[in-house]
Design an enzyme around this catalytic site. Sequence first.
Site, short mmCIF file in Angstrom:
data_model
loop_
_atom_site.label_atom_id
_atom_site.label_comp_id
_atom_site.label_asym_id
_atom_site.label_seq_id
_atom_site.Cartn_x
_atom_site.Cartn_y
_atom_site.Cartn_z
N THR A 9 0.84 -1.11 -0.16
CA THR A 9 0.05 0.13 0.08
C THR A 9 0.84 1.26 0.07
O THR A 9 2.01 1.24 0.41
CB THR A 9 -0.96 0.00 1.28
N ASN A 10 0.40 2.47 -0.30
CA ASN A 10 1.02 3.84 -0.33
C ASN A 10 -0.08 4.42 0.36
O ASN A 10 0.37 5.84 0.52
CB ASN A 10 1.44 4.19 -1.50
N ASN A 11 -0.88 3.83 1.07
CA ASN A 11 -2.00 4.69 1.99
C ASN A 11 -1.15 4.90 3.29
O ASN A 11 -1.14 4.04 4.16
CB ASN A 11 -3.33 3.84 2.28
N HIS A 13 -2.40 6.51 5.77
CA HIS A 13 -3.21 6.05 7.15
C HIS A 13 -3.07 4.73 7.43
O HIS A 13 -2.72 4.56 8.66
CB HIS A 13 -4.61 6.67 6.99
N LYS A 14 -3.24 3.92 6.51
CA LYS A 14 -3.04 2.44 6.87
C LYS A 14 -1.52 2.23 7.34
O LYS A 14 -1.40 1.12 8.31
CB LYS A 14 -3.39 1.67 5.50
N ASP A 70 -7.63 -5.93 1.91
CA ASP A 70 -8.60 -5.08 0.93
C ASP A 70 -9.73 -5.12 2.26
O ASP A 70 -9.84 -6.13 3.17
CB ASP A 70 -9.00 -5.96 -0.09
N ASP A 154 -14.85 6.59 8.41
CA ASP A 154 -14.78 6.64 9.81
C ASP A 154 -15.89 7.66 10.31
O ASP A 154 -16.27 7.39 11.38
CB ASP A 154 -13.27 7.05 10.28
N HIS A 179 -12.02 -3.49 12.36
CA HIS A 179 -11.65 -4.58 11.57
C HIS A 179 -10.48 -4.66 11.17
O HIS A 179 -9.72 -5.96 11.39
CB HIS A 179 -12.52 -4.32 10.23
#
Length: 198
Positions: A9-11, A13-14, A70, A154, A179
């Site tokens: 990922t490049n997110n 936040h994640k 995902d 959110d 989750h």
Amino acid sequence: MKRKLVFATNNVHKLNEIRAMLGDRIEVLSLADIDCHADIPETADTLEGNALQKAHYVYDHYHCDCFADDTGLEVEALDGAPGVHTARYAYPDRHDPEANTRKLLDELKEKNSRRAQFRTVIALIISGEEHLFEGKVEGHIATEKRGTEGFGYDPVFIPEDTGLTFAQMGPDAKNRISHRGRAVAQLCDFLLHDCTTH
């Protein structure tokens, strides 16, 4: 030596969420850290399929142990939508969290039930072996946005028994029940215990 894992990922936040949960036990690299700038395909029709597709792409092209996730928001009154299309609910060709949330609230205006669940599937490929982990949290969709923390949906998702949206909780409180937090807890447990013999 500290285990290194690529998170497909490049997110930001994640990445920050998962790095906070894993602490300093495992070094989590982003796609940018391994110089992967490809638009990795997500064309499967299930969360499991998309997570595996992303993890295999990184493993096959960069030969790194890696994991991908995902996440889907599954709303009862919308027959499980947006589901696999959660990130691109408003526009099929791009991520627009604000537009996604607006569309969701519009779709639910005339619905009686606002029950929903968030589900995250993590696909881990380590030493060529596939492992899947799933976390979910049930709740319902608020009638309007509340709170400023978090990202994505959110501000409108209220986990059961909390009375607060994810965006009204601090990151620590959210990670304990979310989750993704539940899926990552399984991933951590596997990495820290089951992989000691590898």
